[in-house]
Design a protein around this motif. Structure first.
Motif: not given
Length: 288
Positions: A244-251, A260-272
């Motif tokens: 599933q790779e990187i899965v953002p948690i909402s609650t 999925k709006r988080g800046q760090i999770v978006q950065l890490l996902h792009r790099e992944y």
């Protein structure tokens, strides 16, 4: 579907193992699951390193090397007409007498199972729920990715079939540990936090890769023994695993996170995405 078993490529209906295999009788077996992107088995070296270490612990005399393993994988992908896939590599101890064995296992059963996956897509977030069931302690000094999976199965039964939800374990001492099939991270300021392996978690391959990726982008990474309350103060939260790779948690526990709006999770996902079709090991990040 064609699988690989002990040097043969067979349809799954023709694949058989002896009931005297100690992987069946006593749970003496290990497995790795990883993802193939456009024919490339991402972080294969890291998966094999962990597998080989576990085989030593279980006293199974076998060692996997990249070239031989990748040759089998490529042939398996070819006969199943796959380019993007889920792969499970399973090693079971092999045939033995009834009774606990202390001598080395010298003829393990080796299996590769493929499953088609779509091309990797965008971030998909999940909700997290705290499990009532506690994470059990490892059987030895460190948790192996072994056939002993009852704790995870009972946890999955607790949350049901919802695909948009991940259950989060606390360990027996009340520290936040990991998900049912994932490792957990949270971000506060410029720091990425994740539970230490001392909590009894599996040291996930994607977990290790994300830690290296975060350091590459000048995030500090802290591994420790944390309370649930510590994680709930986070700016962002996500879970990871190799499929599933990187899965953002909402609650989680009534607390909302950017998902999925988080800046760090978006950065890490792009790099992944940048590395998933070429990297053999997390150590390759250090050579750039």
């Amino acid at each position: 579907m064609v699988i690989y078993i002990n040097g043969q490529f067979l349809t799954k209906e023709k694949a058989v193992l002896s009931p005297f295999d100690h992987g069946f009788l006593y749970g003496m077996g290990l497995f790795e699951t990883f993802r193939v992107y456009e024919g490339h088995p991402f972080l294969l070296d890291d998966h094999l390193e962990r597998l080989n270490q576990g085989l030593e612990v279980l006293n199974i005399n076998y060692r996997f090397e990249r070239e031989e393993t990748n040759n089998i994988l490529q042939e398996l992908l070819k006969v199943n007409h796959l380019n993007n896939a889920y792969l499970r590599l399973n090693v079971s101890a092999g045939i033995g007498d009834i009774g606990l064995q202390v001598e080395p296992y010298i003829n393990p059963n080796i299996l590769f199972f493929p499953k088609p996956l779509p091309q990797a897509g965008d971030l998909t977030e999940k909700k997290a729920v705290l499990l009532e069931l506690r994470r059990n302690s490892p059987e030895g000094s460190e948790r192996l990715k072994s056939h002993h999976f009852m704790n995870n199965i009972l946890a999955k039964k607790e949350i049901g079939h919802a695909v948009d939800t991940e259950g989060i374990f606390l360990n027996e001492k009340g520290c936040i540990a990991e998900g049912i099939v994932s490792n957990i991270f949270w971000v506060k300021g410029n720091c990425l936090y994740t539970p230490s392996v001392q909590t009894g978690i599996l040291n996930g391959i994607t977990r290790q890769f994300v830690c290296e990726l975060a350091k590459k982008h000048n995030l500090s990474v802290e591994e420790g023994l944390y309370s649930l309350e510590h994680s709930l103060e986070a700016d962002e939260m996500f879970v990871t695993n190799s499929i599933q790779e990187i899965v953002p948690i909402s609650t989680l526990e009534g607390h909302e996170f950017p998902g999925k709006r988080g800046q760090i999770v978006q950065l890490l996902h792009r790099e992944y995405r940048h590395y998933c079709k070429s990297l053999w090991s997390r150590h390759g990040l250090r050579s750039e």
